[in-house]
Design a protein around this motif. Sequence first.
Motif, PDB file in Angstrom:
ATOM      1  N   ASP A   1       0.827  -1.157   0.034  1.00  0.00           N
ATOM      2  CA  ASP A   1      -0.052   0.181  -0.005  1.00  0.00           C
ATOM      3  C   ASP A   1       0.873   1.175  -0.039  1.00  0.00           C
ATOM      4  N   ARG A   2       0.124   2.405  -0.202  1.00  0.00           N
ATOM      5  CA  ARG A   2       0.919   3.399  -0.618  1.00  0.00           C
ATOM      6  C   ARG A   2       1.930   4.049   0.341  1.00  0.00           C
ATOM      7  N   THR A   3       1.864   3.944   1.865  1.00  0.00           N
ATOM      8  CA  THR A   3       2.708   4.273   2.764  1.00  0.00           C
ATOM      9  C   THR A   3       3.618   3.429   3.481  1.00  0.00           C
ATOM     10  N   TYR A   4       3.346   1.981   2.674  1.00  0.00           N
ATOM     11  CA  TYR A   4       4.484   0.860   3.176  1.00  0.00           C
ATOM     12  C   TYR A   4       5.254   0.590   2.445  1.00  0.00           C
ATOM     13  N   PHE A   5       6.438  -0.017   2.788  1.00  0.00           N
ATOM     14  CA  PHE A   5       7.480  -0.434   2.018  1.00  0.00           C
ATOM     15  C   PHE A   5       8.244  -1.630   2.657  1.00  0.00           C
ATOM     16  N   LYS A   6       9.339  -2.008   1.997  1.00  0.00           N
ATOM     17  CA  LYS A   6      10.149  -3.297   2.460  1.00  0.00           C
ATOM     18  C   LYS A   6       9.464  -4.292   1.713  1.00  0.00           C
ATOM     19  N   GLU A   7      10.216  -5.677   1.493  1.00  0.00           N
ATOM     20  CA  GLU A   7       9.428  -6.543   0.590  1.00  0.00           C
ATOM     21  C   GLU A   7       8.373  -7.083   1.369  1.00  0.00           C
ATOM     22  N   ASP A   8       8.100  -7.329   2.736  1.00  0.00           N
ATOM     23  CA  ASP A   8       7.070  -7.625   3.242  1.00  0.00           C
ATOM     24  C   ASP A   8       5.983  -6.740   3.854  1.00  0.00           C
ATOM     25  N   CYS A   9       6.358  -5.359   3.171  1.00  0.00           N
ATOM     26  CA  CYS A   9       5.436  -4.422   3.474  1.00  0.00           C
ATOM     27  C   CYS A   9       5.295  -4.118   5.276  1.00  0.00           C
ATOM     28  N   SER A  10       6.294  -4.611   5.772  1.00  0.00           N
ATOM     29  CA  SER A  10       6.159  -4.295   7.384  1.00  0.00           C
ATOM     30  C   SER A  10       6.704  -2.920   7.751  1.00  0.00           C
ATOM     31  N   ALA A  11       7.125  -2.059   7.039  1.00  0.00           N
ATOM     32  CA  ALA A  11       7.758  -0.690   7.295  1.00  0.00           C
ATOM     33  C   ALA A  11       6.642   0.188   6.834  1.00  0.00           C
ATOM     34  N   LYS A  12       6.479   1.259   7.686  1.00  0.00           N
ATOM     35  CA  LYS A  12       5.392   2.536   7.270  1.00  0.00           C
ATOM     36  C   LYS A  12       6.161   3.711   7.445  1.00  0.00           C
ATOM     37  N   LYS A  13       6.037   4.532   6.321  1.00  0.00           N
ATOM     38  CA  LYS A  13       6.499   6.081   6.292  1.00  0.00           C
ATOM     39  C   LYS A  13       5.745   7.049   6.418  1.00  0.00           C
ATOM     40  N   SER A  14       5.976   7.683   7.685  1.00  0.00           N
ATOM     41  CA  SER A  14       4.811   8.825   7.650  1.00  0.00           C
ATOM     42  C   SER A  14       5.552  10.199   6.999  1.00  0.00           C
ATOM     43  N   PRO A  15       4.685  11.089   6.361  1.00  0.00           N
ATOM     44  CA  PRO A  15       4.999  12.111   5.765  1.00  0.00           C
ATOM     45  C   PRO A  15       5.376  13.163   6.718  1.00  0.00           C
ATOM     46  N   LEU A  16       6.349  14.019   6.253  1.00  0.00           N
ATOM     47  CA  LEU A  16       6.778  15.133   6.818  1.00  0.00           C
ATOM     48  C   LEU A  16       6.559  16.440   6.021  1.00  0.00           C
ATOM     49  N   ALA A  17       6.227  17.691   6.692  1.00  0.00           N
ATOM     50  CA  ALA A  17       6.215  18.844   5.733  1.00  0.00           C
ATOM     51  C   ALA A  17       7.125  19.699   6.418  1.00  0.00           C
ATOM     52  N   PHE A  18       7.415  20.761   5.563  1.00  0.00           N
ATOM     53  CA  PHE A  18       8.199  21.766   5.848  1.00  0.00           C
ATOM     54  C   PHE A  18       7.666  22.746   7.028  1.00  0.00           C
ATOM     55  N   ASP A  19       8.523  23.026   7.899  1.00  0.00           N
ATOM     56  CA  ASP A  19       8.279  23.712   9.216  1.00  0.00           C
ATOM     57  C   ASP A  19       7.111  23.183   9.881  1.00  0.00           C
ATOM     58  N   ARG A  20       6.665  21.981   9.980  1.00  0.00           N
ATOM     59  CA  ARG A  20       5.796  21.476  10.775  1.00  0.00           C
ATOM     60  C   ARG A  20       6.301  20.360  11.685  1.00  0.00           C
ATOM     61  N   PRO A  21       6.910  20.695  12.771  1.00  0.00           N
ATOM     62  CA  PRO A  21       7.608  19.695  13.586  1.00  0.00           C
ATOM     63  C   PRO A  21       6.878  18.433  13.869  1.00  0.00           C
ATOM     64  N   VAL A  22       7.594  17.353  14.108  1.00  0.00           N
ATOM     65  CA  VAL A  22       6.965  16.139  14.772  1.00  0.00           C
ATOM     66  C   VAL A  22       7.543  15.851  15.845  1.00  0.00           C
ATOM     67  N   HIS A  23       6.711  15.353  17.086  1.00  0.00           N
ATOM     68  CA  HIS A  23       7.124  15.213  18.452  1.00  0.00           C
ATOM     69  C   HIS A  23       6.446  14.159  19.088  1.00  0.00           C
TER      70      HIS A  23
END
Length: 803
Positions: free
Chosen positions: A415-437
């Motif tokens: 699916d769009r936000t998942y990757f690796k050969e088994d889709c086990s990892a998820k990547k969350s989107p980052l935006a400019f000047d919007r901190p993640v905490h």
Amino acid sequence: MGSQLGASQRVVAFLIVAALLSCATRLIVAQSELNCGTHGSEDPSHRGQCICENPHPEPGEMGWTGHSCTIEVYGAVGNGTDETASCASQRCNFLEPDAMRCWSYKAEWVSRFNPWNYLTLQLNRTSGEGDPDLYGMFWGGSSGEGRTVDEENVFFMGQFDFQETSSSRHPLVGMTVNKGEDIGMQFDYQGVYLCVHAYGEIASEFSLRTTTTLCPSSIDEDGQLLTCSTRANAPESEKRYDSCLDGTCMCRGPYKKPFAAVYEGLGFESCAAEIVPVAKEARATKEKVIGHNQWVFFTFNVTATDFEIAVNVFAQKAGSNGEVELYLSHSAPPTDEFGKYEVSGGTRFSLDDADREKAQFSKMDPSVWREGLWYAGVRNTGMRTLYNLEIIRFPCPSGCNGHGQCTEDHVCLCDRTYFKEDCSAKKSPLAFDRPVHTPTPEVFETVYYELPEMEGKGNVEVTVTVQCWTSAKDVLFEMVTPLVYLKGSDKKDDYPTYKNHTMRQDVLVAHQSYNLYIPSSLLAKNWILAIENPSHTAPLGYSILVSRHAFCLNGCIDESHGECQIDGKCRCKGDWTGADCAIPASACKEDTFRAQHRDKDKGTCWQKCVCSGSTCSFLDQCVEFTCERKREGGDLPRIRDASTLRRVIGQDLCVEDECTEDLVAVNAEEGFVCTQPCICPEDGGACWLDQTCNAGSKVCLVGSSASACAASGDAMDYYKPRAGGHSGLPVWGLLLGMLFSFLGGTGLMMWLVIRRDKQRGNSLHTPYDAVGGEELGDSLLTVAEGQGGLEPPNLEEVVPSNS
């Protein structure tokens, strides 16, 4: 040569004398420092040693042992009951930090009345904290004459014959000592010291059980003595063995060895291990109980149709104190020793309703994959627990973890936000000047974030700022050392790892900002950020900020001249111009031009610089006015789709024409052909196509319904060949007209737009001359309403017969 030998002999003699003097000195010091305390006296037959009061007490009695007779020792009953129960009033079950207490159990090595082969022990830490360790030393007989516990050197290697020191992790520990295999039958000991030492800085409470048996035995969590892993009062159906002859358990069915050459120490000798077959169609086993330090082996078959096998162990009861290890091996039961298993589930973990132990292997790893019989070994080093085991057969790696689709080639389409050969990892989107905490630190291995899309323009740099911290009280941040990776790639899901990254930053100090810089030359790539928690167990918090920084030429001078935009270009203010807003807009070089784009007029005004004396400036009027390119595409029924707009003659204005000449249209429903006028205003405005027919231009098609054509009320001329015998409408056109008449008769209305050849002298309408216009191409017959296109032979002009 002789002199060298003499020198060597002198050196050896010197070393021997020095050693003798050292031994004599230590003996004198030992004699002078001998202190037997209030519970012992010096041994007259063995100078330098103490004789302690009642060192081997009977059950219910107390004595003293140790080099200085300072260790309390109690007489042990040895029947499997709690040895601390009889002396609880003296708090013999409690130890201050670093204190030691012993029990003396009389067990003759060779006994006619009480023969034994196994010494069984159980230590139970009854306090919530603490670390009581168990040590054993055999004493008495010629083999153990004078042996006593050295309280000053508890951890001296070789002082004790056996030990169990894992109670800090497991409140209940047990062990069985095989007299013949673990110690040796050549001795003539008379008994054994069982000593408990409180390790560390925390006091401990405990209970202690021991006994000797002919057959392999153990003590369960309820304090019951097990012989060949069976309670004495167990019904026949629960009995795990048939008999025990000469100290050997004759185990039954699933509790006996599958074959002779099985690794030792798995529990088959005491019928503690069990083999459970799992059918291929069965995914999960029924819930089972596994005791302390017990192995259970599950067998399953791997066939040619399998792709990946996953084995999971999970608890059935929340808050279980079981601690499980999982090992897989082909054709034989595995052990926890390296090299004696093919796949392991990783590190030991506590079973509860959230954790599970997992081991898997697939055809993608030919070094492990083998068809045939496999064993899944489950070992519990904690308390008795209730658990399940499941075996899952995946057609794709981990079944894509529920975040993708599995193809026939065993490949996951994530699916769009998942990757690796088994889709086990998820990547969350980052935006400019919007901190993640992270609000609170969490336990994780690696988290991934996708940086926003970036373009490599001008002098632009992207900065990724990361902070990390931990809240674990007993874990120093320096021991965690989080790792931050950045990976830039042309591939969308090329994620960073320890070996595959573009940038790396070790976070050494908590709450300190660490910056990773991405230059403008690399901004066109796809970037993924990863934060790795090497400890995997310590909770880790983090914050991430992605920001852009533009570096404009000369900084756009100052705020009054211009502002530096995010693309690295200056936006000039007021009367300033130039790449860095340093040139006054009124100043220019003679005979140069400047361009002023005018959106409203759809073009660009070119103003010329003229000079009068020493003063130069741009004229207000346009020397030239060029049109912008026309938008892509065009809607029918336009004659053509010019690449540029047309400038209105005499005006600084560009317009977009709908047509450039009259159209010839066929009405298939009513059976006639006519021309539609392309009307261009006299003021040079945009030309437009009139949907009505030119007066007197209708021509009935041969073969069409005369009544339908005549019903229009206009004077109609039937089509006839032109003079000279050259037909203005070829035969295929007549046939096509008949087809249109037929389709029109069925009620299907179709309009065709015919684009004819531009012929010298025969044009119905002379189109306006468009600036930059293109020549008309070959004739095209295009079906409207998206029906597709045809390319017939060139059409001749279609004109009224009276022309």
